[in-house]
Design a protein around this motif. Structure first.
Motif, mmCIF file in Angstrom:
data_model
loop_
_atom_site.group_PDB
_atom_site.id
_atom_site.type_symbol
_atom_site.label_atom_id
_atom_site.label_comp_id
_atom_site.label_asym_id
_atom_site.label_seq_id
_atom_site.Cartn_x
_atom_site.Cartn_y
_atom_site.Cartn_z
ATOM 1 N N VAL A 284 34.649 80.461 42.119
ATOM 2 C CA VAL A 284 35.566 81.293 42.906
ATOM 3 C C VAL A 284 35.922 82.548 42.120
ATOM 4 O O VAL A 284 36.637 82.491 41.108
ATOM 5 N N ARG A 285 35.431 83.683 42.584
ATOM 6 C CA ARG A 285 35.658 84.955 41.908
ATOM 7 C C ARG A 285 36.564 85.899 42.696
ATOM 8 O O ARG A 285 37.005 86.917 42.169
ATOM 9 N N LYS A 286 36.817 85.557 43.962
ATOM 10 C CA LYS A 286 37.708 86.383 44.795
ATOM 11 C C LYS A 286 38.396 85.477 45.801
ATOM 12 O O LYS A 286 37.916 84.384 46.130
ATOM 13 N N GLY A 287 39.550 85.925 46.281
ATOM 14 C CA GLY A 287 40.265 85.154 47.286
ATOM 15 C C GLY A 287 40.778 83.825 46.768
ATOM 16 O O GLY A 287 41.006 83.647 45.573
ATOM 17 N N LYS A 288 40.924 82.878 47.697
ATOM 18 C CA LYS A 288 41.477 81.566 47.362
ATOM 19 C C LYS A 288 40.642 80.467 48.015
ATOM 20 O O LYS A 288 40.152 80.625 49.138
ATOM 21 N N ASP B 125 43.502 79.863 43.163
ATOM 22 C CA ASP B 125 43.647 81.303 43.385
ATOM 23 C C ASP B 125 42.843 82.039 42.323
ATOM 24 O O ASP B 125 43.074 81.869 41.126
ATOM 25 N N SER B 126 41.904 82.850 42.768
ATOM 26 C CA SER B 126 41.073 83.598 41.829
ATOM 27 C C SER B 126 41.843 84.704 41.120
ATOM 28 O O SER B 126 41.415 85.195 40.078
ATOM 29 N N GLU C 5 30.870 86.197 43.809
ATOM 30 C CA GLU C 5 30.711 87.645 43.658
ATOM 31 C C GLU C 5 29.738 88.202 44.691
ATOM 32 O O GLU C 5 28.831 87.531 45.134
ATOM 33 N N LEU D 140 33.379 83.118 48.546
ATOM 34 C CA LEU D 140 34.328 83.449 47.484
ATOM 35 C C LEU D 140 33.667 83.846 46.171
ATOM 36 O O LEU D 140 34.369 84.191 45.210
ATOM 37 N N HIS E 118 42.177 87.566 42.504
ATOM 38 C CA HIS E 118 41.584 88.808 43.021
ATOM 39 C C HIS E 118 41.632 88.794 44.550
ATOM 40 O O HIS E 118 41.587 87.725 45.160
ATOM 41 N N PRO E 119 41.734 89.967 45.178
ATOM 42 C CA PRO E 119 41.785 90.023 46.643
ATOM 43 C C PRO E 119 40.536 89.391 47.262
ATOM 44 O O PRO E 119 39.446 89.449 46.694
ATOM 45 N N GLY E 120 40.728 88.806 48.413
ATOM 46 C CA GLY E 120 39.608 88.199 49.109
ATOM 47 C C GLY E 120 40.085 87.227 50.160
ATOM 48 O O GLY E 120 41.289 86.993 50.318
#
Length: 368
Positions: free
Chosen positions: A107-111, A54-55, A368, A366, A57-59
């Protein structure tokens, strides 16, 4: 340094049949935990694994899937498990891509969710994983398979593999035993089974469709040669490039089996031992895979979409969860003499290419 070959060498030496991948599952889950993933073992009471990153951050939620089981072969009179479909390669690629992704902070966003499933060859592993919540909340699911050399050679890849639907049908014909000198007192199960084989061979669907139905196993032995056998078991392999004709094909095969038995006064029990649906592939997912192949291998290495009469239980995921965008690609590895051949082998340098392509997919979704 990439651990792809290290993982492969371990997994290749511990082949295990479907739902019995105990050593395989333990090795993979332990490696994922060591890498820093949140790992759940024994999904739905099986050897299945779900690992998640899990980053924070939303995604979107992107899932990668690998199969773990080996095939059963009879070699020199002994039943053995052997990796002849490349699942050891699939697992080593996805495991290494997961390790390198978390190490490199991709992984910078989401999962990112990683699925290692049992029993692909049984056509049942994907269903167990879905029932165990493996796809809850997933937006996109990607999988892949090593391809035979005639379809896709080393250094090339196919962004979309369109697999066929398949079904394995077993019929048990029951007659009445009798002395071979007095056949009128018995009902020959062997005759009923032979008649059924011929009846299935006479089935026709529209000539515009791609399909097949053929007997692949025939077991009948009264124990002596001068007795009318009372039981015969036959299996048929059914294939269809599309899902809808498979329904018609199963109906016609069932009618042929029942009619053949009835004509001779025998009984028949019919069971579908396993089924796999035809490919359901999303264009958005395929475009991500396509761009990943081009970025890692160049435009010249991207082959057009291909159709195969083979089947894959990966597509149970998308049948059961149609809201998910699914993509399935093929990796060239100079694989010979063919999948499921007892002596199947491939260029193991291809595994590193698979890692790079999956990492590129992860970056696109996922990163940036």
């Amino acid at each position: 340094m990439s651990r792809t070959l290290e993982h492969f060498n371990v997994l290749h030496e511990i082949p295990e049949l479907g739902f019995k991948e105990f050593k395989t599952s333990h090795y993979i889950a332990s490696a994922l935990e060591a890498a820093g993933f949140d790992v759940k073992r024994n999904i739905n009471g099986t050897t299945g694994i779900i690992a998640e990153l899990d980053s924070g951050h939303p995604g979107p939620v992107l899932a990668l899937r690998a199969d773990m089981d080996a095939l059963g072969h009879i070699i020199n009179g002994q039943h053995i498990a052997r990796h002849t479909c490349g699942h050891d390669g699939h697992s080593s690629v996805v495991l290494t891509a997961a390790e390198e992704t978390i190490r490199e902070g991709v992984v910078r966003k989401g999962k990112l969710r990683i699925l290692f499933q049992p029993a692909e060859e049984l056509g049942a592993g994907a269903i167990e994983m879905v029932e165990g919540g493996a796809l809850d909340g997933v937006d996109m699911l990607l999988g892949f398979h090593l391809r035979p050399i005639e379809e896709c050679p080393m250094g090339q890849a196919v962004a979309a593999m369109y697999y066929s639907a398949s079904a394995t049908v077993e019929a048990i014909f029951t007659g009445k035993a009798a002395h071979a000198a007095r056949p009128h007192l018995g009902i020959n199960a062997l005759d009923a089974a032979v008649q059924a084989v011929q009846a299935v061979n006479s089935i026709h669907l529209s000539p515009s469709l791609t399909f097949s139905a053929k007997a692949t196993r025939f077991l009948c032995d009264a124990g002596v040669t001068n007795s009318i056998p009372s039981e015969a078991r036959v299996c048929w392999d059914l294939r269809s490039a599309e899902n809808a004709p498979m329904t018609e094909l199963k109906e016609k095969v069932t009618a042929a089996l029942e009619g053949s038995a009835a004509a001779l006064g025998a009984n028949v029990e019919i069971a579908i031992l396993k089924e796999m649906p035809a490919a359901i592939i999303d264009e958005d997912a395929t475009d991500i895979i396509r761009q990943a192949i081009i970025s890692q291998l160049g435009e010249q290495a991207l082959l057009p979409a291909k159709a195969t009469p083979g089947s894959e239980d990966f597509f149970h995921y998308l049948r059961l969860c149609p809201q998910i965008k699914g993509g399935f690609w093929g990796l060239g590895a100079n694989l010979t003499p063919g999948l499921h051949h007892p002596d199947m082998h491939f260029d193991r340098d291809a595994l590193a290419i698979g890692v790079r392509i999956f990492k590129s997919c992860i970056q696109q979704v996922l990163g940036e």
